[in-house]
Design a protein around this motif. Structure first.
Motif, PDB file in Angstrom:
ATOM      1  N   LEU A 194       0.914  -1.226   0.078  1.00 27.85           N
ATOM      2  CA  LEU A 194       0.193  -0.095   0.055  1.00 27.85           C
ATOM      3  C   LEU A 194       0.660   1.281   0.159  1.00 27.85           C
ATOM      4  O   LEU A 194       0.716   2.316  -0.815  1.00 27.85           O
ATOM      5  CB  LEU A 194      -0.983   0.006   1.081  1.00 27.85           C
ATOM      6  CG  LEU A 194      -2.259   1.005   1.280  1.00 27.85           C
ATOM      7  CD1 LEU A 194      -3.002   0.747  -0.270  1.00 27.85           C
ATOM      8  CD2 LEU A 194      -2.991   0.567   2.541  1.00 27.85           C
TER       9      LEU A 194
ATOM     10  N   VAL B  75       1.961   1.804  -3.670  1.00 26.44           N
ATOM     11  CA  VAL B  75       0.976   2.380  -4.265  1.00 26.44           C
ATOM     12  C   VAL B  75       0.922   4.132  -3.974  1.00 26.44           C
ATOM     13  O   VAL B  75       0.660   4.838  -4.975  1.00 26.44           O
ATOM     14  CB  VAL B  75      -0.196   1.863  -4.032  1.00 26.44           C
ATOM     15  CG1 VAL B  75      -1.576   2.828  -4.764  1.00 26.44           C
ATOM     16  CG2 VAL B  75      -0.472   0.347  -4.336  1.00 26.44           C
ATOM     17  N   GLY B  76       1.012   4.295  -2.825  1.00 26.51           N
ATOM     18  CA  GLY B  76       1.160   5.722  -2.368  1.00 26.51           C
ATOM     19  C   GLY B  76       2.384   6.509  -2.968  1.00 26.51           C
ATOM     20  O   GLY B  76       2.103   7.610  -3.464  1.00 26.51           O
TER      21      GLY B  76
ATOM     22  N   PHE C 267       1.672   6.976  -6.636  1.00 28.12           N
ATOM     23  CA  PHE C 267       0.687   8.002  -6.955  1.00 28.12           C
ATOM     24  C   PHE C 267       1.111   9.377  -6.703  1.00 28.12           C
ATOM     25  O   PHE C 267       0.828  10.315  -7.323  1.00 28.12           O
ATOM     26  CB  PHE C 267      -0.508   7.849  -5.914  1.00 28.12           C
ATOM     27  CG  PHE C 267      -1.832   8.383  -6.523  1.00 28.12           C
ATOM     28  CD1 PHE C 267      -2.651   7.977  -7.393  1.00 28.12           C
ATOM     29  CD2 PHE C 267      -2.318   9.594  -5.746  1.00 28.12           C
ATOM     30  CE1 PHE C 267      -3.890   8.494  -7.869  1.00 28.12           C
ATOM     31  CE2 PHE C 267      -3.358  10.154  -6.459  1.00 28.12           C
ATOM     32  CZ  PHE C 267      -3.997   9.553  -7.459  1.00 28.12           C
TER      33      PHE C 267
ATOM     34  N   GLY D 134      -5.240  11.707  -3.469  1.00 26.91           N
ATOM     35  CA  GLY D 134      -3.894  11.247  -3.079  1.00 26.91           C
ATOM     36  C   GLY D 134      -3.254  11.801  -1.979  1.00 26.91           C
ATOM     37  O   GLY D 134      -2.769  11.004  -1.069  1.00 26.91           O
TER      38      GLY D 134
ATOM     39  N   PHE E 254      -5.258  10.335   1.194  1.00 30.22           N
ATOM     40  CA  PHE E 254      -5.174   9.193   1.442  1.00 30.22           C
ATOM     41  C   PHE E 254      -3.943   8.560   1.366  1.00 30.22           C
ATOM     42  O   PHE E 254      -3.411   7.723   2.242  1.00 30.22           O
ATOM     43  CB  PHE E 254      -6.562   8.280   1.050  1.00 30.22           C
ATOM     44  CG  PHE E 254      -6.743   6.894   1.160  1.00 30.22           C
ATOM     45  CD1 PHE E 254      -6.733   6.367   2.427  1.00 30.22           C
ATOM     46  CD2 PHE E 254      -6.898   6.043   0.041  1.00 30.22           C
ATOM     47  CE1 PHE E 254      -6.639   4.816   2.730  1.00 30.22           C
ATOM     48  CE2 PHE E 254      -6.938   4.532   0.410  1.00 30.22           C
ATOM     49  CZ  PHE E 254      -6.676   4.158   1.739  1.00 30.22           C
ATOM     50  N   LEU E 255      -3.823   7.935  -0.091  1.00 34.95           N
ATOM     51  CA  LEU E 255      -2.644   7.161  -0.607  1.00 34.95           C
ATOM     52  C   LEU E 255      -1.224   7.835  -0.116  1.00 34.95           C
ATOM     53  O   LEU E 255      -0.485   6.978   0.263  1.00 34.95           O
ATOM     54  CB  LEU E 255      -2.797   7.096  -2.134  1.00 34.95           C
ATOM     55  CG  LEU E 255      -3.984   6.012  -2.615  1.00 34.95           C
ATOM     56  CD1 LEU E 255      -4.081   6.219  -4.027  1.00 34.95           C
ATOM     57  CD2 LEU E 255      -3.758   4.532  -1.943  1.00 34.95           C
ATOM     58  N   ILE E 256      -1.090   8.943  -0.419  1.00 25.99           N
ATOM     59  CA  ILE E 256       0.394   9.290  -0.311  1.00 25.99           C
ATOM     60  C   ILE E 256       0.505   9.508   1.269  1.00 25.99           C
ATOM     61  O   ILE E 256       1.656   9.104   1.709  1.00 25.99           O
ATOM     62  CB  ILE E 256       0.455  10.881  -0.777  1.00 25.99           C
ATOM     63  CG1 ILE E 256       0.199  10.913  -2.145  1.00 25.99           C
ATOM     64  CG2 ILE E 256       1.773  11.498  -0.487  1.00 25.99           C
ATOM     65  CD1 ILE E 256       0.137  12.116  -3.202  1.00 25.99           C
TER      66      ILE E 256
ATOM     67  N   ILE F 126       0.047   7.310   3.469  1.00 25.23           N
ATOM     68  CA  ILE F 126       0.227   6.172   3.843  1.00 25.23           C
ATOM     69  C   ILE F 126       2.023   5.820   3.618  1.00 25.23           C
ATOM     70  O   ILE F 126       2.486   4.931   4.403  1.00 25.23           O
ATOM     71  CB  ILE F 126      -0.662   5.027   3.218  1.00 25.23           C
ATOM     72  CG1 ILE F 126      -2.150   5.081   3.715  1.00 25.23           C
ATOM     73  CG2 ILE F 126      -0.255   3.469   3.290  1.00 25.23           C
ATOM     74  CD1 ILE F 126      -3.101   4.104   2.883  1.00 25.23           C
ATOM     75  N   PHE F 127       2.202   6.100   2.712  1.00 30.79           N
ATOM     76  CA  PHE F 127       3.733   6.057   2.077  1.00 30.79           C
ATOM     77  C   PHE F 127       4.630   6.951   3.283  1.00 30.79           C
ATOM     78  O   PHE F 127       5.492   6.099   3.523  1.00 30.79           O
ATOM     79  CB  PHE F 127       3.674   6.658   0.717  1.00 30.79           C
ATOM     80  CG  PHE F 127       5.383   6.791   0.434  1.00 30.79           C
ATOM     81  CD1 PHE F 127       6.332   5.940   0.179  1.00 30.79           C
ATOM     82  CD2 PHE F 127       6.054   8.458   0.256  1.00 30.79           C
ATOM     83  CE1 PHE F 127       7.653   6.233  -0.110  1.00 30.79           C
ATOM     84  CE2 PHE F 127       7.037   8.374   0.065  1.00 30.79           C
ATOM     85  CZ  PHE F 127       8.080   7.529  -0.143  1.00 30.79           C
TER      86      PHE F 127
END
Length: 393
Positions: A64, A67-68, A71, A275, A278-280, A282-283
């Motif tokens: 995950l 993916v971050g 993105f 992004g 949520f996703l970024i 997580i990175f």
């Protein structure tokens, strides 16, 4: 009871999800309270969560986070309209190339003089536009020094990723034939991208309505987002099959969208909202969880991080003098500082060196800490210098 009802790994993943939820909710408020960039705050909170045992080893979390990261590179690519490079003044382009070359030349001289590993020739000048794109939220898209910084950083990042890909090919336990094959794949991919951009330009010139078919002005089915995600996924698959750096493909995919679909003014905002919301994060949380806070007590590691911080910022301040005549002193300093927070690629380079056993864990931790300190220090200093004149007035 709950722990016995599910297996150990599932329990770890549930704890990680809880951490992600809490950090997503609280990080903007904590960042505002501490006057830190949100991304840096998310790294710190991720490190604290790992320190207190809330984050364990999880392949799902790692996936995950990747993916971050991809993105983030895709969003960064969307800040770059490649047509700007073709309309760029030749003198400005020459200065940009000279600036990037100077970064690597001085790094090579310094690394050779101090007898360091050659991987530092890539580490010291490494550049990423990931955090640089965040500055547009504060300074807008009409800021001269920031637009120039983004253009130059884009060129520098492509160079950094290509060198990272080549270095990764050499450091892997592969034969010389495999290394040559990887380099051939890289060259073929770049030629294919150049050819693809050229064909797309001709296609959209002859059939301008095709853009509206793919991304209509108004659409209840979100065709624009679906198209972007499809392009990103296809590029990721291509990079995996070719054993190339996925970040490079994600960045080029974002640039493709920005170049040929700039009629959708709200597209970047929609994707960036998802992004960065949520996703970024997580990175960034994952990166923080890899940082061992116990190592912060080691004086040698702290010294290494401080030396790296000063070297990387000092290197850019010296090389940025190339643009002094165009930007003047204040904006030249802001330009150099904006290039001094290569968070994502510095971490990627550190990971590559550590996995290849070129650097030890202490230096790896120092590089992660340097990336964090650079993000906090450079971002804060940029805002202070930019607002200093306003405050005195």
């Amino acid at each position: 009871m709950l722990h016995n009802a599910i297996d150990a790994q599932a329990f770890i993943d549930l704890k990680i999800l809880l951490v992600i939820a809490c950090v997503l909710l609280l990080s903007p408020y904590i960042a505002k309270l501490l006057k830190l960039p949100v991304s840096a705050t998310e790294i710190i909170l991720g490190a604290l969560a790992a320190f207190f045992g809330f984050v364990g080893k999880s392949e799902n979390f790692h996936l995950l986070a990747n993916v971050g990261f991809y993105f983030l590179m895709f969003i960064a690519g969307m800040e770059v309209n490649l047509r700007l490079f073709f309309t760029m003044q030749k003198s400005l382009f020459r200065r940009s190339i000279f600036y990037i070359s100077l970064l690597y030349l001085i790094s090579f001289i310094a690394v050779s003089a101090y007898g360091l590993s050659l991987i530092f020739v890539i580490i010291l000048p490494v550049m990423s536009v990931g955090l640089l794109s965040i500055l547009f939220k504060d300074f807008g898209k009409h800021c001269e020094w920031l637009n120039l910084a983004m253009l130059v950083a884009t060129l520098a990042e492509v160079v950094s990723i290509i060198l990272l890909t080549i270095t990764g090919a050499f450091l892997q336990d592969t034969t010389l034939f495999d290394v040559g094959l990887n380099l051939l794949y890289l060259f073929a991919f770049l030629v294919f991208c150049l050819f693809g951009f050229k064909i797309s330009g001709i296609l959209f010139w002859w059939y301008p309505n095709l853009r509206l078919v793919l991304m209509p002005w108004q659409d209840k089915n979100e065709k624009d987002i679906r198209f972007c995600m499809a392009i990103l996924i296809l590029v990721i698959i291509t990079m995996i099959l070719a054993h190339l750096e996925i970040a490079l493909g994600a960045f080029i995919a974002g640039s493709f969208i920005a170049t040929f679909f700039n009629h959708k003014k709200d597209l970047e905002e929609k994707l960036a909202g998802f992004g960065y919301g949520f996703l970024i994060p997580i990175f960034f949380i994952y990166i923080g969880s890899t940082l061992n806070l116990h190592s912060l007590l080691e004086l040698d590691m702290l010294e290494d991080a401080l030396y790296l911080l000063l070297a990387m910022i000092g290197l850019r301040l010296v090389c940025a003098l190339v643009f002094l005549k165009k930007l003047e002193l204040k904006n030249t300093i802001l330009f150099a500082l904006s290039h001094s927070m290569p968070l994502t690629l510095l971490i990627a380079t550190a990971t590559l060196g550590f996995n290849a056993k070129v650097i030890d864990f202490e230096l790896y931790s120092a590089l992660i800490l340097t990336a964090l300190l650079e993000a906090v220090f450079a971002m804060s200093l940029i805002k202070f210098i930019a607002n200093f004149k306003k405050a005195t007035n």
